[in-house]
Design an enzyme around this catalytic site. Structure first.
Site, PDB file in Angstrom:
ATOM      1  N   SER A  67      25.661  40.704  25.095  1.00 48.58           N
ATOM      2  CA  SER A  67      25.310  39.344  24.657  1.00 48.58           C
ATOM      3  C   SER A  67      25.917  38.997  23.293  1.00 48.58           C
ATOM      4  O   SER A  67      26.371  37.857  23.102  1.00 48.58           O
ATOM      5  CB  SER A  67      23.794  39.161  24.640  1.00 48.58           C
ATOM      6  OG  SER A  67      23.315  39.175  25.960  1.00 48.58           O
ATOM      7  N   ALA A 104      10.005  43.669  40.575  1.00 46.51           N
ATOM      8  CA  ALA A 104       8.905  42.715  40.333  1.00 46.51           C
ATOM      9  C   ALA A 104       8.648  42.572  38.842  1.00 46.51           C
ATOM     10  O   ALA A 104       7.548  42.245  38.425  1.00 46.51           O
ATOM     11  CB  ALA A 104       7.651  43.177  41.062  1.00 46.51           C
ATOM     12  N   SER A 106      24.001  46.023  26.179  1.00 48.31           N
ATOM     13  CA  SER A 106      24.091  44.554  26.198  1.00 48.31           C
ATOM     14  C   SER A 106      25.394  44.061  25.554  1.00 48.31           C
ATOM     15  O   SER A 106      25.781  44.504  24.473  1.00 48.31           O
ATOM     16  CB  SER A 106      22.898  43.949  25.445  1.00 48.31           C
ATOM     17  OG  SER A 106      23.096  42.553  25.335  1.00 48.31           O
ATOM     18  N   LYS A 163      10.114  40.463  28.918  1.00 49.55           N
ATOM     19  CA  LYS A 163      10.063  39.056  29.362  1.00 49.55           C
ATOM     20  C   LYS A 163       8.670  38.562  29.751  1.00 49.55           C
ATOM     21  O   LYS A 163       8.394  37.368  29.686  1.00 49.55           O
ATOM     22  CB  LYS A 163      11.011  38.855  30.555  1.00 49.55           C
ATOM     23  CG  LYS A 163      12.449  38.998  30.135  1.00 49.55           C
ATOM     24  CD  LYS A 163      13.411  38.803  31.271  1.00 49.55           C
ATOM     25  CE  LYS A 163      14.802  39.037  30.717  1.00 49.55           C
ATOM     26  NZ  LYS A 163      15.854  38.682  31.629  1.00 49.55           N
ATOM     27  N   ASP A 176      17.140  32.328  32.877  1.00 44.12           N
ATOM     28  CA  ASP A 176      17.651  33.290  33.870  1.00 44.12           C
ATOM     29  C   ASP A 176      17.791  32.668  35.264  1.00 44.12           C
ATOM     30  O   ASP A 176      18.754  32.938  35.978  1.00 44.12           O
ATOM     31  CB  ASP A 176      16.694  34.484  34.001  1.00 44.12           C
ATOM     32  CG  ASP A 176      16.898  35.525  32.906  1.00 44.12           C
ATOM     33  OD1 ASP A 176      17.991  35.558  32.296  1.00 44.12           O
ATOM     34  OD2 ASP A 176      15.959  36.307  32.664  1.00 44.12           O
TER      35      ASP A 176
END
Ligand code: NDP
Length: 301
Positions: free
Chosen positions: A33, A150, A31, A88, A124
């Site tokens: 971020s 999914a 990541s 999530k 998102d």
């Protein structure tokens, strides 16, 4: 060189107007971020020095430790969190409150400490939609869309496609049960449009006039040795390919697209868009994406 992730037993404490922000995930090493947010916070603190005391980190949190992590983080002074793979959806029952749009999506990527509890949001979908337009000059409503995957990112992607009335929508996932479960959730959450669940990654809309956009929302591509989630020679008609993976920047899927001269984009612009929206939620300020884009570029060189 990217910052090393912290583990839950290395958490610092934040005092005296210091604010902790972090992204939680597993794996999380890839990541960037922290570099995006550091760049935006630096820009913000030039006008408002209080933001010098805000620090964004990445923290490795295994799936079975998320419930334990959330109170530990709030007690240590963390006030904003991003969630990535695989948290999530699993986070939903752990939250005190969920924003309406995230509720409809059935997935959360942003937590904000509000009224002594964690509130969940989803940025998102907005990040994806904005970057599809930046990359291809077209809106989701212009496309037939095939979403691969999914999980949590897919939930945001398919919900955004439905909110923006894409022409037609199909989902392909390795485990078809999870894709079918997602289509049930969409119905429960109020979406009435038809969503096709495929047992093979093909274009079920080839006889329509709209162009096909393939969105990779699986985690395939995160590791350099990962295969492509689809073979693009199955799609002879013109398609557009969007890979949510951004590190590495050229996955096997995107290399195939480049060879076939198919328009493509990795997920870096989505990452920047969702990060800017998250920082807006935490700071209450308008965040320009430019500083974040520069931070991302530096992190990836
Ligand atoms: P989840 O763990 O929730 O979902 C993972 C998905 O990948 C599932 O559909 C899973 O299928 C599929 N998958 C995993 N391994 C394989 C495999 N070997 N073969 C085929 N399918 C596989 O993760 P998220 O939804 O949170 O994230 C998915 C990806 O999107 C990640 O790469 C993440 O980094 C990226 N992402 C990027 C963002 C950006 O801003 N650019 C934002 C959000 C996510 P199954 O159900 O069968 O297990």
């Amino acid at each position: 060189m990217l910052e090393e992730p912290l583990s839950l037993n290395q958490l610092p404490n934040f005092y005296n107007n210091e604010v902790g922000l972090a992204v939680l995930g597993y794996p999380i090493k890839h990541s960037i971020s922290p570099e995006l947010h550091a760049a935006a916070l630096k820009e913000l603190s030039e006008k408002e020095p209080i933001f010098r005391k805000w620090k964004y980190q990445k923290i490795e949190v295994l799936p079975n430790r998320l419930a334990e992590a959330l109170p530990l983080l709030s007690d240590s002074g963390y006030r904003g969190l991003n969630l990535t793979i695989p948290h999530k959806v699993e986070v939903l029952p752990l939250l005190d409150c969920i924003d309406d749009q995230a509720k409809v999506m059935g997935a959360v990527n942003t937590l904000s400490w509000e009224n002594q509890g964690w509130k969940g949001y989803n940025t998102d979908g907005a990040g994806l939609s904005g970057d599809i337009y930046n990359a291809f000059g077209k809106r989701l409503k212009d496309f037939n869309v095939l979403v691969l995957g999914a999980g949590g990112a897919s939930r945001a992607a398919v919900s955004q496609c439905l909110m923006e009335d894409c022409q037609n929508l199909a989902i392909y996932n390795r485990s078809i049960e999870r894709a079918s479960h997602l289509s049930e959730i969409l119905r429960t959450n109020g979406f009435s449009q038809e969503v096709l669940i495929l047992d093979q990654p093909v274009n079920p809309f080839a006889d329509t006039n709209s162009e096909l956009l393939i969105i990779n929302a699986t985690s395939l591509g995160l590791r350099r040795e990962d295969p492509s989630p689809v073979d693009l020679s199955v799609f002879p008609e013109l398609v557009y390919v969007y890979d949510m993976v951004y590190n590495p920047p050229m996955t096997k899927l995107l290399k195939q697209a480049k060879e076939k001269k198919i328009p493509f984009s990795n997920g870096l612009g989505m990452l920047v868009g969702q990060a800017a929206r998250s920082l807006e939620i935490w700071t209450g300020r308008d965040i320009s994406e430019n500083a974040m884009r520069q931070g991302a570029k530096l992190a990836l060189t």
